[in-house]
Design a protein around this motif. Sequence first.
Motif, PDB file in Angstrom:
ATOM      1  N   THR A 169       0.863  -1.185   0.000  1.00  0.00           N
ATOM      2  CA  THR A 169       0.000   0.000   0.000  1.00  0.00           C
ATOM      3  C   THR A 169       0.895   1.230   0.000  1.00  0.00           C
ATOM      4  O   THR A 169       1.807   1.310   0.829  1.00  0.00           O
ATOM      5  CB  THR A 169      -0.902   0.048   1.258  1.00  0.00           C
ATOM      6  OG1 THR A 169      -1.696  -1.128   1.307  1.00  0.00           O
ATOM      7  CG2 THR A 169      -1.802   1.275   1.240  1.00  0.00           C
ATOM      8  N   ALA A 174      -1.529   4.530   3.427  1.00  0.00           N
ATOM      9  CA  ALA A 174      -1.573   3.594   4.543  1.00  0.00           C
ATOM     10  C   ALA A 174      -2.246   4.226   5.758  1.00  0.00           C
ATOM     11  O   ALA A 174      -2.172   5.437   5.969  1.00  0.00           O
ATOM     12  CB  ALA A 174      -0.158   3.143   4.910  1.00  0.00           C
ATOM     13  N   GLY A 180       0.944  -1.139   5.692  1.00  0.00           N
ATOM     14  CA  GLY A 180       1.133  -1.131   4.246  1.00  0.00           C
ATOM     15  C   GLY A 180       2.318  -1.919   3.733  1.00  0.00           C
ATOM     16  O   GLY A 180       2.553  -1.982   2.521  1.00  0.00           O
ATOM     17  N   GLY A 230      -0.227  -6.050   4.545  1.00  0.00           N
ATOM     18  CA  GLY A 230      -0.117  -4.759   5.207  1.00  0.00           C
ATOM     19  C   GLY A 230       0.402  -4.796   6.629  1.00  0.00           C
ATOM     20  O   GLY A 230       0.691  -3.758   7.220  1.00  0.00           O
TER      21      GLY A 230
END
Length: 385
Positions: A169, A174, A180, A230
Amino acid sequence: MTLQDYAAVREEVAKLCAAFPGPYWQAKDRAREYPSEFVAALGEAGYLAALIPEEFGGAGLPLSGAAAILEEIQRQGCNGGAVHAQMYVMGTVLRHGSEEQKARYLPKVATGELRLQAFGVTEPTSGTDTLSLKTTAKKDGDHYIVNGQKLWTSRAEHSDLMILLARTTPRDEAASRTEGLSVFLVDMKEALAAGSLTIRPIDTMMNHATTEVFFDNMRIPAANLIGEEGKGFRYILSGMNAERLLIAAECIGDAKYFIEKASGYAKERILFGRPIGQNQGVQFPIARAYAQMRAAELLVHDGIAKYEVGDNAGAEANMAKMLAAEASWAAGEACVQTHGGFGFAAEYDIERKFRETRLYQVAPISTNMILSYVAEHVLGMPRSY
């Protein structure tokens, strides 16, 4: 808590190491070659599978067992840097991997059919600022497409699998600064065959088999994502305490090697009609190095004890790594000084070990980063970075 001393394990490790004396390591050092024979012997003896649970074919030892193995390797004059990553990288799979991933990979790692020794985290532009890494992994159906570069990825040329940390991400999207990032288990042989992974060796002061690696649209099956997408940064952090404690144990082994070499030589070397060890200028640095080593060793044991019962060992792991690295360097300095000119002769092995142990004041984390951690998380001072 008193840790098991693993005396029998240490004795067997010492016997194995005896088959790889100084000339073996000197030849490898001169040629900058990976000690494949030594690694194979450790694998055949089951030491590389020390932390793998018995159900997957390993020894199922706790962290203290792995620490004893690595410490003894260093104490015997060998170099555990060729294999230690498999010990601490293993924890990422053990703690956060799926049951399918464990069943698929761990038995083959235990038998030596696969080697899990590469750890792809550090990058050229971010260094120890892991949250700023730029390698990306974008979801594409049932795969992730990876692009980027990693630096100081040691043993990449001698590993089948890599633990890789990549951004899934964008940082500005994030939920928080630690979100992320994701962790993947990479089949390096497959990626090399596809031409999407390139490995370039880095020539360094010591024979450390380190490299930089490049990812060019490398495809990773989504099934190789470790844990939840993540959440990778916290997975990596959870393994860093084990990494630092094991490195600290290696430094204790190095310090013992240097102290034994120095004190032995000081008792045997006769100059001006007396052993040089009778002179306080010679004996005091060795004695001080011994005191430093013992103090650091106690903190290593304290950290491992906390780790094994599930307590937060962050402070102990960081301080133990720092103090053990400083103790091994002090012992190395005393050993070189005691041997005089012979300390610089390759045939004595001291200069090789001297170069090798210097690394651990910088890697896998520098002393300044450890001091920052202690200042903030132990002493409650403002965050410095």
